[in-house]
Design a protein around this motif. Structure first.
Motif, PDB file in Angstrom:
ATOM      1  N   THR A 165      35.626  44.146  34.389  1.00 13.62           N
ATOM      2  CA  THR A 165      36.404  43.653  33.248  1.00 13.62           C
ATOM      3  C   THR A 165      35.572  43.581  31.977  1.00 13.62           C
ATOM      4  O   THR A 165      36.124  43.442  30.881  1.00 13.62           O
ATOM      5  N   LEU A 166      34.255  43.678  32.090  1.00 16.05           N
ATOM      6  CA  LEU A 166      33.379  43.572  30.928  1.00 16.05           C
ATOM      7  C   LEU A 166      33.282  44.880  30.156  1.00 16.05           C
ATOM      8  O   LEU A 166      32.650  44.933  29.097  1.00 16.05           O
ATOM      9  N   GLY A 167      33.884  45.948  30.680  1.00 20.18           N
ATOM     10  CA  GLY A 167      33.877  47.227  29.976  1.00 20.18           C
ATOM     11  C   GLY A 167      32.573  47.977  30.074  1.00 20.18           C
ATOM     12  O   GLY A 167      32.208  48.724  29.151  1.00 20.18           O
ATOM     13  N   CYS A 168      31.869  47.790  31.176  1.00 19.40           N
ATOM     14  CA  CYS A 168      30.575  48.448  31.383  1.00 19.40           C
ATOM     15  C   CYS A 168      30.675  49.488  32.495  1.00 19.40           C
ATOM     16  O   CYS A 168      31.668  49.571  33.206  1.00 19.40           O
ATOM     17  N   GLU A 169      29.616  50.262  32.640  1.00 19.75           N
ATOM     18  CA  GLU A 169      29.473  51.156  33.783  1.00 19.75           C
ATOM     19  C   GLU A 169      28.825  50.333  34.892  1.00 19.75           C
ATOM     20  O   GLU A 169      27.694  49.842  34.745  1.00 19.75           O
ATOM     21  N   VAL A 170      29.517  50.158  36.003  1.00 13.49           N
ATOM     22  CA  VAL A 170      29.039  49.296  37.092  1.00 13.49           C
ATOM     23  C   VAL A 170      28.961  50.121  38.368  1.00 13.49           C
ATOM     24  O   VAL A 170      29.941  50.729  38.785  1.00 13.49           O
ATOM     25  N   ILE A 171      27.778  50.167  38.977  1.00 15.22           N
ATOM     26  CA  ILE A 171      27.585  50.977  40.175  1.00 15.22           C
ATOM     27  C   ILE A 171      26.901  50.152  41.253  1.00 15.22           C
ATOM     28  O   ILE A 171      25.822  49.587  41.031  1.00 15.22           O
ATOM     29  N   ALA A 172      27.530  50.068  42.425  1.00 11.11           N
ATOM     30  CA  ALA A 172      26.918  49.403  43.575  1.00 11.11           C
ATOM     31  C   ALA A 172      25.975  50.371  44.261  1.00 11.11           C
ATOM     32  O   ALA A 172      26.311  51.536  44.481  1.00 11.11           O
ATOM     33  N   CYS A 173      24.790  49.903  44.606  1.00 12.32           N
ATOM     34  CA  CYS A 173      23.766  50.749  45.235  1.00 12.32           C
ATOM     35  C   CYS A 173      23.263  50.079  46.510  1.00 12.32           C
ATOM     36  O   CYS A 173      23.530  48.904  46.768  1.00 12.32           O
ATOM     37  N   GLU A 174      22.502  50.847  47.275  1.00  6.63           N
ATOM     38  CA  GLU A 174      21.825  50.333  48.461  1.00  6.63           C
ATOM     39  C   GLU A 174      22.777  49.565  49.370  1.00  6.63           C
ATOM     40  O   GLU A 174      22.521  48.430  49.780  1.00  6.63           O
ATOM     41  N   GLY A 175      23.906  50.207  49.670  1.00  2.00           N
ATOM     42  CA  GLY A 175      24.858  49.612  50.585  1.00  2.00           C
ATOM     43  C   GLY A 175      25.564  48.384  50.062  1.00  2.00           C
ATOM     44  O   GLY A 175      26.051  47.554  50.829  1.00  2.00           O
ATOM     45  N   GLY A 176      25.652  48.255  48.737  1.00  2.00           N
ATOM     46  CA  GLY A 176      26.363  47.124  48.148  1.00  2.00           C
ATOM     47  C   GLY A 176      25.534  45.877  47.959  1.00  2.00           C
ATOM     48  O   GLY A 176      26.051  44.841  47.548  1.00  2.00           O
ATOM     49  N   THR A 177      24.228  45.934  48.251  1.00  2.00           N
ATOM     50  CA  THR A 177      23.362  44.765  48.083  1.00  2.00           C
ATOM     51  C   THR A 177      22.704  44.731  46.706  1.00  2.00           C
ATOM     52  O   THR A 177      21.965  43.803  46.382  1.00  2.00           O
ATOM     53  N   PHE A 178      22.979  45.742  45.895  1.00  2.00           N
ATOM     54  CA  PHE A 178      22.311  45.899  44.611  1.00  2.00           C
ATOM     55  C   PHE A 178      23.320  46.497  43.641  1.00  2.00           C
ATOM     56  O   PHE A 178      24.029  47.442  43.990  1.00  2.00           O
ATOM     57  N   ILE A 179      23.423  45.969  42.429  1.00  2.00           N
ATOM     58  CA  ILE A 179      24.363  46.486  41.435  1.00  2.00           C
ATOM     59  C   ILE A 179      23.625  46.784  40.139  1.00  2.00           C
ATOM     60  O   ILE A 179      22.834  45.967  39.651  1.00  2.00           O
ATOM     61  N   ASN A 180      23.884  47.959  39.582  1.00  2.00           N
ATOM     62  CA  ASN A 180      23.357  48.329  38.273  1.00  2.00           C
ATOM     63  C   ASN A 180      24.473  48.270  37.247  1.00  2.00           C
ATOM     64  O   ASN A 180      25.580  48.753  37.491  1.00  2.00           O
ATOM     65  N   VAL A 181      24.193  47.707  36.086  1.00  2.00           N
ATOM     66  CA  VAL A 181      25.165  47.638  35.003  1.00  2.00           C
ATOM     67  C   VAL A 181      24.529  48.217  33.740  1.00  2.00           C
ATOM     68  O   VAL A 181      23.459  47.778  33.313  1.00  2.00           O
ATOM     69  N   VAL A 182      25.193  49.218  33.160  1.00  2.00           N
ATOM     70  CA  VAL A 182      24.756  49.804  31.895  1.00  2.00           C
ATOM     71  C   VAL A 182      25.972  49.885  30.969  1.00  2.00           C
ATOM     72  O   VAL A 182      27.099  49.589  31.376  1.00  2.00           O
ATOM     73  N   ALA A 183      25.762  50.302  29.734  1.00  2.00           N
ATOM     74  CA  ALA A 183      26.861  50.381  28.781  1.00  2.00           C
ATOM     75  C   ALA A 183      27.884  51.430  29.214  1.00  2.00           C
ATOM     76  O   ALA A 183      27.550  52.390  29.927  1.00  2.00           O
ATOM     77  N   ALA A 184      29.116  51.250  28.793  1.00  2.00           N
ATOM     78  CA  ALA A 184      30.182  52.183  29.136  1.00  2.00           C
ATOM     79  C   ALA A 184      29.807  53.601  28.699  1.00  2.00           C
ATOM     80  O   ALA A 184      29.262  53.814  27.615  1.00  2.00           O
ATOM     81  N   GLY A 185      30.078  54.568  29.580  1.00  2.00           N
ATOM     82  CA  GLY A 185      29.792  55.963  29.268  1.00  2.00           C
ATOM     83  C   GLY A 185      28.370  56.402  29.530  1.00  2.00           C
ATOM     84  O   GLY A 185      28.015  57.555  29.288  1.00  2.00           O
ATOM     85  N   VAL A 186      27.546  55.492  30.044  1.00  2.00           N
ATOM     86  CA  VAL A 186      26.148  55.817  30.328  1.00  2.00           C
ATOM     87  C   VAL A 186      25.975  56.030  31.826  1.00  2.00           C
ATOM     88  O   VAL A 186      26.359  55.191  32.625  1.00  2.00           O
ATOM     89  N   ASP A 187      25.450  57.169  32.215  1.00  2.00           N
ATOM     90  CA  ASP A 187      25.066  57.421  33.602  1.00  2.00           C
ATOM     91  C   ASP A 187      24.080  58.582  33.607  1.00  2.00           C
ATOM     92  O   ASP A 187      23.768  59.142  32.549  1.00  2.00           O
ATOM     93  N   LYS A 188      23.579  58.930  34.761  1.00  2.00           N
ATOM     94  CA  LYS A 188      22.580  59.992  34.840  1.00  2.00           C
ATOM     95  C   LYS A 188      23.114  61.315  34.302  1.00  2.00           C
ATOM     96  O   LYS A 188      22.384  62.112  33.705  1.00  2.00           O
ATOM     97  N   SER A 189      24.410  61.570  34.502  1.00  2.00           N
ATOM     98  CA  SER A 189      24.971  62.852  34.087  1.00  2.00           C
ATOM     99  C   SER A 189      25.018  62.995  32.575  1.00  2.00           C
ATOM    100  O   SER A 189      24.822  64.097  32.045  1.00  2.00           O
ATOM    101  N   THR A 190      25.282  61.902  31.838  1.00  2.00           N
ATOM    102  CA  THR A 190      25.376  62.020  30.388  1.00  2.00           C
ATOM    103  C   THR A 190      24.033  62.429  29.785  1.00  2.00           C
ATOM    104  O   THR A 190      23.977  63.222  28.845  1.00  2.00           O
TER     105      THR A 190
END
Length: 259
Positions: A165-190
């Protein structure tokens, strides 16, 4: 094949945070032949320096913090917008001492946390020294490029609805025990799209190796997406090839087909 793109943890690096001998030898030959290597990781640059041999990274493009920062030849050449108010909301929800550990990364060199670590723990967990640690209360959230959330034991799926709901890029990692949050539209592909465009690379010119959810979007940029045997099911589903476990030193023998 003109370039290889690697995630680091549990892909190029084994579970001991090392590169296998056969893989290291193949990478040296690859660079000597005049072709390129790109490293794309969720970790900050200080942790990359701790685990990636300097002579291997020299001259290579390094994308860190899930695409929030890009480095070349030791210099920062790109930084995505910060998290701003979204970052402030996350930090406010998990104050100091909370069971959810929060690490707010400024540029990969400086960061703040909501938990106390000894000097030894800082180096072990964050590849950092005391002078890199900022006070959470004094953070400029426009400079915070990534926030990492972790919790020992339980998965963190319960936090995903609120974070989105915060409008960010949110990705669960390591089986859901770790979450990365970056600005919307930001990821490795960009970060990679810009790099590929500048080099004139197409889908057939690069192979992309990965194992976890942050790697899926960058794997869509190539006709040679390679997943490790230890990869998440979702990653294997989008890969063109699945090779051995990260602990089997299998990347070197695999890329010899292009040497």
């Amino acid at each position: 094949m003109k370039a290889l793109v690697f995630d680091l943890d549990d892909t190029l690096l084994n579970s001991a945070k090392e590169i296998g001998l056969r893989t290291r030898q193949a990478l040296d030959v690859w660079l000597t032949s005049g072709r390129e290597i790109v490293f794309a990781t969720s970790t900050p640059i200080r942790k990359v320096r701790a685990f990636l041999p300097e002579e291997l990274a020299k001259g290579c493009e390094i994308i860190t913090m899930n695409g929030a920062v890009r480095h070349c030849e030791g210099a920062q050449v790109f930084k995505a917008p910060g998290l701003g108010d979204a970052g402030k909301s996350i930090v406010s929800r998990f104050p100091r001492g909370h069971s959810v550990h929060v690490t707010a990364e400024v540029d990969g060199e400086e960061f703040a946390t909501n938990y106390h670590s000894s000097d030894e723990e800082l180096m072990q967990w964050n590849a950092a020294t005391r002078d890199m640690v900022l006070e959470m209360e004094n953070l400029d959230f426009e400079r915070v490029g990534k926030i990492a959330l972790s919790r020992w034991g339980p998965h963190m799926d319960d936090l995903m609805p609120w974070l989105t709901t915060l409008g960010c890029e949110v990705i669960a990692c390591e089986g859901g025990t770790f979450i990365n949050v970056v600005a919307a539209g930001v990821d490795k592909s960009t970060a990679l799209v810009d790099l590929f465009s500048g080099r004139g690379w197409g889908k057939s010119d690069c192979a992309v190796f990965g194992d976890d959810l942050p790697d899926i979007k960058m794997m869509a940029l190539t006709d040679h997406a390679v997943a490790m045997a230890n990869a998440r099911t979702e990653v294997k589903a989008v890969a063109h090839h699945v090779i051995g476990h990260c602990d089997e030193d299998c990347i070197g023998p695999y890329i010899k087909q292009w040497l």
